[in-house]
Design an enzyme around this catalytic site. Structure first.
Site, PDB file in Angstrom:
ATOM      1  N   ASP A   4      40.693  23.668  49.812  1.00 21.69           N
ATOM      2  CA  ASP A   4      39.989  23.198  48.615  1.00 21.69           C
ATOM      3  C   ASP A   4      40.848  22.283  47.755  1.00 21.69           C
ATOM      4  OD1 ASP A   4      41.699  25.298  47.869  1.00 21.69           O
ATOM      5  OD2 ASP A   4      40.056  26.714  47.670  1.00 21.69           O
ATOM      6  N   ASP A  19      37.731  38.385  42.206  1.00 28.19           N
ATOM      7  CA  ASP A  19      36.286  38.669  42.291  1.00 28.19           C
ATOM      8  C   ASP A  19      35.777  38.623  43.740  1.00 28.19           C
ATOM      9  OD1 ASP A  19      36.435  35.962  42.837  1.00 28.19           O
ATOM     10  OD2 ASP A  19      35.134  35.316  41.186  1.00 28.19           O
ATOM     11  N   GLU A  22      32.501  31.518  45.431  1.00 30.61           N
ATOM     12  CA  GLU A  22      32.394  32.589  44.440  1.00 30.61           C
ATOM     13  C   GLU A  22      31.261  33.555  44.832  1.00 30.61           C
ATOM     14  OE1 GLU A  22      34.642  32.971  42.335  1.00 30.61           O
ATOM     15  OE2 GLU A  22      35.188  31.174  41.220  1.00 30.61           O
ATOM     16  N   HIS A  66      36.400  36.166  45.957  1.00 31.40           N
ATOM     17  CA  HIS A  66      36.170  34.842  46.542  1.00 31.40           C
ATOM     18  C   HIS A  66      37.208  34.511  47.604  1.00 31.40           C
ATOM     19  CE1 HIS A  66      38.702  32.952  43.092  1.00 31.40           C
ATOM     20  NE2 HIS A  66      39.388  32.735  44.193  1.00 31.40           N
TER      21      HIS A  66
HETATM   22  C1  F6R Z   1      43.336  28.641  47.139  1.00 39.08           C
HETATM   23  C2  F6R Z   1      42.065  29.331  47.237  1.00 39.08           C
HETATM   24  C3  F6R Z   1      41.761  30.561  46.456  1.00 39.08           C
HETATM   25  C4  F6R Z   1      42.961  31.490  46.257  1.00 39.08           C
HETATM   26  C5  F6R Z   1      42.553  32.701  45.413  1.00 39.08           C
HETATM   27  C6  F6R Z   1      43.732  33.624  45.136  1.00 39.08           C
HETATM   28  O1  F6R Z   1      43.381  27.514  47.996  1.00 39.08           O
HETATM   29  O2  F6R Z   1      41.218  28.876  47.933  1.00 39.08           O
HETATM   30  O3  F6R Z   1      40.750  31.276  47.118  1.00 39.08           O
HETATM   31  O4  F6R Z   1      43.448  31.894  47.498  1.00 39.08           O
HETATM   32  O5  F6R Z   1      42.007  32.270  44.205  1.00 39.08           O
HETATM   33  O6  F6R Z   1      44.643  32.953  44.323  1.00 39.08           O
HETATM   34  P1  F6R Z   1      46.125  33.504  44.097  1.00 39.08           P
HETATM   35  O7  F6R Z   1      46.797  33.442  45.431  1.00 39.08           O
HETATM   36  O8  F6R Z   1      46.747  32.541  43.123  1.00 39.08           O
HETATM   37  O9  F6R Z   1      45.984  34.880  43.584  1.00 39.08           O
END
Ligand code: F6R
Length: 240
Positions: free
Chosen positions: A67, A135, A142, A137
């Site tokens: 992303d 959450d 989401e 995701h």
């Molecule tokens: C990042 C992504 C997100 C993160 C998730 C966890 O490329 O796609 O899904 O993996 O938000 O974020 P952290 O690792 O910062 O807790």
């Protein structure tokens, strides 16, 4: 799902790096799906170390990121292009022309989503690395996102904006939208490797593993993946 519970973030990172390194060594043309955020930083550190020790080369690797924020210049320090350069690509021998990240500044965002979906179909991932949102995701899919979606524009939830604000000077600066691989793109990888560390991930870990497979917890789709590998530390596993 193959679930491994390890002591802490450091062990999680080492175990995950071994799996990625094996995929790179065992395949002629490995394709890695990569993630940003706090979770994979330790894994990337391990891979850089292996590269420096001469244990591994990334010359044949193609990489596609999950992303990118909408509206950030690639040069902005918070962009995922910058993140990947400073945390991995800038330190290894990967060919930059074989690294792909969606363009969050594209004039026609829908066209960019379609382009990325087509690109992903041409480069099936050997391993897709994932972090886990508090959450549930994965990527920026989401809760409520249909499992059938390919690359699309996602509106980030308030929780995600808050979680991501630690990388920005203030909440106001956190982008509210991102281009993300869809769940359909993510699960097309041969192996999906999801990592989670820390107690703020415990609820999402529980729902992913023990809950129903439901779009309310996007990561629960991994229960249906033939080769989902989950590595979590003790704190993230505390509700299991
Ligand atoms: C990042 C992504 C997100 C993160 C998730 C966890 O490329 O796609 O899904 O993996 O938000 O974020 P952290 O690792 O910062 O807790």
């Amino acid at each position: 799902m193959k679930i491994t519970i390890v002591e802490n973030y450091g062990e999680m990172s080492k175990e995950a790096a071994k799996i990625l390194a094996a995929a790179v060594k065992d395949n002629l043309k490995p394709v890695l799906g990569l993630a940003t955020g706090g979770t994979p930083v330790g894994v990337y550190r391990e891979l850089i170390e292996m590269y420096r020790n001469g244990e591994i080369s990334f010359k044949n690797v193609t990489a596609a990121n999950l992303d990118e924020y909408v509206g950030l210049d690639a040069e902005s320090p918070q962009s995922y292009v910058s993140f990947m350069k400073s945390n991995l690509f800038g330190h290894i021998d990967i060919d930059p022309s074989k690294t792909f990240i969606p363009d969050g500044k594209a004039k026609d965002l829908q066209k960019e989503c379609d382009r990325y979906t087509e690109l992903l179909a041409d480069i099936p991932r050997t391993v897709q690395l994932l972090g886990l949102g508090s959450d549930g995701h994965i990527g920026f899919n989401e809760p409520g996102t249909p499992f059938t979606r390919h690359t699309h524009i996602a509106e980030l939830t308030q929780d995600t904006v808050k979680d991501n604000s630690r990388f920005f000077a203030s909440m106001d600066e956190v982008p509210r939208k991102a281009i993300t691989m869809g769940i359909a793109d993510i699960v097309s990888a041969q192996t999906v490797l999801l990592l989670a560390s820390g107690k703020n991930k415990a609820r999402a870990v529980y729902d992913m593993i023990k809950g129903e497979v439901s779009e309310d917890c996007p990561a629960s789709i991994l229960q249906r993946h033939p080769n989902a590998v989950i590595i979590i530390d003790k704190e993230a596993a505390q509700l299991l």
